[in-house]
Design an enzyme around this catalytic site. Structure first.
Site, short mmCIF file in Angstrom:
data_model
loop_
_atom_site.label_atom_id
_atom_site.label_comp_id
_atom_site.label_asym_id
_atom_site.label_seq_id
_atom_site.Cartn_x
_atom_site.Cartn_y
_atom_site.Cartn_z
N ILE A 323 0.83 -1.04 -0.09
CA ILE A 323 0.12 -0.10 -0.04
C ILE A 323 0.93 1.21 -0.01
O ILE A 323 0.66 2.23 -0.70
CB ILE A 323 -0.84 -0.09 1.13
CG1 ILE A 323 -1.90 -1.05 1.18
CG2 ILE A 323 -1.70 1.21 1.21
CD1 ILE A 323 -2.95 -1.17 0.22
N GLU A 346 15.00 -2.09 3.52
CA GLU A 346 15.70 -1.09 2.23
C GLU A 346 15.37 -1.68 0.72
O GLU A 346 15.36 -0.79 -0.07
CB GLU A 346 17.25 -1.04 2.52
CG GLU A 346 18.12 -2.16 2.13
CD GLU A 346 18.25 -3.21 3.34
OE1 GLU A 346 19.29 -3.97 3.17
OE2 GLU A 346 17.38 -3.13 4.29
N ILE A 373 9.69 3.01 12.95
CA ILE A 373 8.96 3.90 13.65
C ILE A 373 8.99 3.29 15.40
O ILE A 373 8.35 4.23 16.20
CB ILE A 373 7.34 3.61 13.39
CG1 ILE A 373 6.75 2.22 13.66
CG2 ILE A 373 7.28 4.31 11.91
CD1 ILE A 373 5.38 2.04 13.18
N LYS A 398 1.22 -6.93 9.76
CA LYS A 398 -0.02 -7.13 9.55
C LYS A 398 -0.46 -8.38 9.26
O LYS A 398 -1.56 -8.78 9.27
CB LYS A 398 -0.43 -6.12 7.87
CG LYS A 398 0.38 -6.72 6.96
CD LYS A 398 -0.28 -5.86 5.69
CE LYS A 398 0.55 -6.59 4.41
NZ LYS A 398 0.09 -6.07 3.47
N LYS A 440 -10.47 -5.29 10.23
CA LYS A 440 -10.16 -6.33 11.20
C LYS A 440 -10.14 -5.55 12.48
O LYS A 440 -10.13 -6.21 13.70
CB LYS A 440 -8.63 -6.90 11.12
CG LYS A 440 -8.84 -7.89 9.75
CD LYS A 440 -7.35 -8.55 9.50
CE LYS A 440 -7.27 -9.47 8.38
NZ LYS A 440 -7.94 -8.94 6.96
N ARG A 570 -7.65 -20.26 11.09
CA ARG A 570 -6.22 -20.00 11.68
C ARG A 570 -6.65 -19.38 12.93
O ARG A 570 -7.48 -18.67 13.00
CB ARG A 570 -5.26 -19.22 10.65
CG ARG A 570 -4.97 -19.96 9.59
CD ARG A 570 -4.40 -19.26 8.59
NE ARG A 570 -4.85 -18.08 7.98
CZ ARG A 570 -4.43 -17.13 7.25
NH1 ARG A 570 -3.24 -17.53 6.84
NH2 ARG A 570 -5.07 -16.05 6.88
#
Length: 677
Positions: A323, A346, A373, A398, A440, A570
């Site tokens: 994204i 990288e 971050i 994610k 989610k 799962r």
């Protein structure tokens, strides 16, 4: 912009040569008009100074006509240039292009008559100008089509002289669409020395085109007649040549074509160019998953997006991801002053930087920064050095099952990494902060979704307590992103199966990467701080249906050629995702964009929220299973679907359907194959 200028410069010599050719043709045609118009009758038609002109004196008429060329030729060239005559690809020209030439010639003649009427005495009759205009139009069009036919004839000779033609050259081919794109596809197959196939029949839903011919290829029916025509003409390949076909109709056409078990390809945009600005060599491409899950094209308010991105310094965290990278591509369209790609990995970030430099030029202001971050000092350094005014936060862990195994890492990165970024952004006067969230986060059953829900809460607390405009954008699964179900299914199909599905009734929302990125940018422009924007994901898709369609997409039959296996839910997985809470549904508001909605603000006890966050941080730092408890304390709607086993593995706590009766599996597959549900 620089690339567009370079393409224009590269095409300038061709346009100038065409202009010179047209000038010569215009002069020649007016000379022929004079020869045709004037005979030896000697009638008086006008004067030049004190000299009387007679129709029989052709030499005098030519002498009178010569000075007029100094404004006739510029008028023609200006009208032709700004009318787009020199932008037409005459190799693929049709009736619309010829009609444009007729209109431009008529406009030029009208302007010449006006100039001749108001600014100079009539030296010659208007009939000469009109006859000359007719000759001009015929000559300009004739030369171009003559060149086109010459190229086609040469290609035909080359094809006949080429030895060892492959079977694909003569493969019977059906083309869907009898419009301009269909004509271009026929021309492409017939004139290029390639293996595109031999078009033998065309279909089109426009009944007025039935039994007509496009470059010799007959139109024999509508799209619904494809299966019958495939059998009748022994078709081995189908080309979809309707570039405007989108959404549900495109899916219907693709499914119908795939049902014939022919190879199916799409026609590229005839005007498409590659990264270097050159025309795309091959006009046909293979289908991709975005085609058969296509939706109607999104209409963006580009002015609104440009207002907050143009000439701004924009930071994208996770910019090398699926994204994040698409966000960077879309952002560059709005000419930011500087784009900062921030990522801990990288390789992907570097590849994206190279791609963007190739497209927008080596001097495009794009900076790739490596960092996490979770490192507040590194974030402060970035903000102090570059001073971004807009931040898109796409960096996150994610993958749902992996985060069930490592919940503390999910919390450290997703929750406290986001908190670091928000704090640093607020301290350095960032104007706008856009957080990417997920469906989610609604009634989460997994760690990843719960951490994203906490991020939405952080967005609203920072929006209420800082000057920074903060917003979150919530959407579902993205086609083709890393770790998504589509690449997994494709890999399984390529290896002969089986395709594995966790539950026959599981459903998910899907959106293309481009669509998601565009709507995120649009939501960022709505600028209502503290809002959680929810994207319209369309109707949810049953994963069983998706699997069977994808198997057929590759030319196999579900259950026969490629088996489908049910493996059980799962850890953290649930049967269906939701885009909004029950409490949000009745209060969901609309926005200026019909595909973006806004959820009502949450009631957050700030003191308790920060106390619970501190407790969660202590649990995460000690990598304790108490992390899950801490998440539940903050997000009351979090109901974990995970169970820690004695061997420290994690499995689904409920809804495990790994052992199912074969008849149930067969019935589910048959239901999906029939297109039910």
């Amino acid at each position: 912009m620089k690339q567009s200028n370079e393409q224009l410069i590269k095409g300038l010599p061709r346009r100038l040569l065409l202009m010179l050719l047209d000038c010569g043709l215009i002069v020649l045609c007016y000379y022929l008009a004079i020869l045709l118009r004037f005979d030896d009758t000697g009638a008086v038609i006008g004067t030049v100074g004190e000299q009387v002109l007679r129709e029989g004196n052709r030499q005098q008429v030519i002498q009178a006509m010569a000075p007029m060329l100094f404004y006739i030729l510029p008028i023609y060239m200006v009208v032709f240039w700004f009318g787009g005559l020199y932008e037409i690809m005459w190799e693929y020209a049709g009736m619309r292009d010829l009609a444009r030439l007729l209109c431009l010639s008529g406009l030029s003649t009208g302007l010449i008559l006006l100039v001749d009427m108001f600014f100079r005495p009539r030296a010659i009759s208007g009939a000469v100008l009109i006859i000359g205009a007719v000759f001009n139009t015929a000559a300009v069009a004739g030369v171009r089509f003559l060149w086109r036919f010459a190229r086609a004839f040469r290609a035909t000779l080359n094809e006949r002289n080429t030895k060892g033609r492959t079977r694909r050259d003569d493969a019977p081919l059906l083309i869907v669409g009898a419009g301009n794109a269909g004509a271009w596809a026929v021309n492409l197959c017939k004139t290029k020395n390639t293996s595109f196939g031999n078009p033998v029949v065309i279909v089109d839903d426009d009944l007025t085109k039935k039994n007509l011919r496009v470059q010799g290829v007959p139109v024999r029916g509508t799209i619904s007649d494809i299966p019958e025509l495939v059998r009748k003409y022994h078709i081995v390949e189908i080309v979809i040549a309707i570039t405007t076909l989108k959404g549900e109709r495109l899916r219907e056409v693709i499914n119908l074509c795939n049902s014939t078990h022919c190879r199916v390809r799409m026609l590229n945009d005839p005007q498409a160019v590659d990264e270097s600005g050159k025309p795309v060599a091959a006009g046909l491409r293979e289908l991709n998953t975005a085609d058969f899950l296509s939706r109607d094209e999104i209409q963006l308010n580009n002015a609104q997006i440009s207002e907050y991105l143009h000439d701004k310094i924009v930071l994208v965290t996770g910019g090398g991801g699926s994204i994040g990278s698409e966000l960077c591509r879309q952002i560059m369209r709005y000419s930011p002053r500087q784009l900062l790609i921030f990522d801990i990995y990288e390789n992907c970030a570097y590849e994206l930087e190279v791609e963007l430099h190739n497209k927008y030029g080596a001097d495009a202001n794009i900076v790739t920064l490596i960092g996490s971050i979770r490192d507040k000092e590194r974030l402060d350094e970035v903000f102090e050095t570059y001073h971004p005014s807009v931040v898109f936060h796409a960096a996150a862990h994610k993958h749902v099952p992996l985060m069930e195994v490592s919940p503390a890492e999910a919390v450290k990165n997703n929750v406290f990494g986001t908190k670091n970024l928000l704090t640093s952004a607020a301290e350095h006067d960032v104007e706008r902060f856009v957080q990417l969230s997920t469906d989610k986060a609604v009634n989460p059953t997994n760690v990843m979704g719960c951490t994203k829900r906490i991020c939405e809460m952080l967005i609203q607390t920072y929006a209420a307590n800082t000057a920074m405009k903060c917003m979150a954008v919530r959407f579902g699964n993205v086609l083709g992103s890393h770790g998504s179900v589509i690449p997994l299914f494709e890999e399984q199909i390529k290896h002969g199966g089986p395709v594995t599905i966790t539950h026959p009734d599981i459903v998910r929302y899907f959106m293309t990467i481009t669509e998601a990125a565009q709507l995120v940018l649009q939501a960022g422009g709505l600028a209502k701080s503290g809002s959680i924007y929810v994207l319209d994901m369309g109707e949810p898709v049953r994963i069983m249906d998706l699997a069977t369609r994808l198997i057929r997409f590759y030319g196999y039959e579900p259950g026969a050629d490629i088996p489908i296996e049910i493996t059980g839910l799962r850890p953290g997985e649930k049967l269906y995702e939701e885009l909004m809470l029950d409490s949000e549904q009745d209060k969901m508001g609309s926005t200026a964009h019909n595909k973006i909605f806004v959820a009502p603000p949450m009631d957050i006890d700030l003191a308790r929220f920060y106390t619970d966050l501190q407790h969660l941080q202590i649990c995460a730092e000690h990598n304790s299973e108490a992390v899950v408890e801490g998440l539940q304390r903050i997000v009351g709607s979090y109901h974990p679907n995970r169970k820690v086993n004695k061997d420290h593995t994690v499995s689904a706590a409920r809804g495990n359907t790994a052992i199912m009766d074969k008849s149930v599996i067969a019935a589910a597959a048959a239901k999906a194959a029939a297109g039910e549900g």
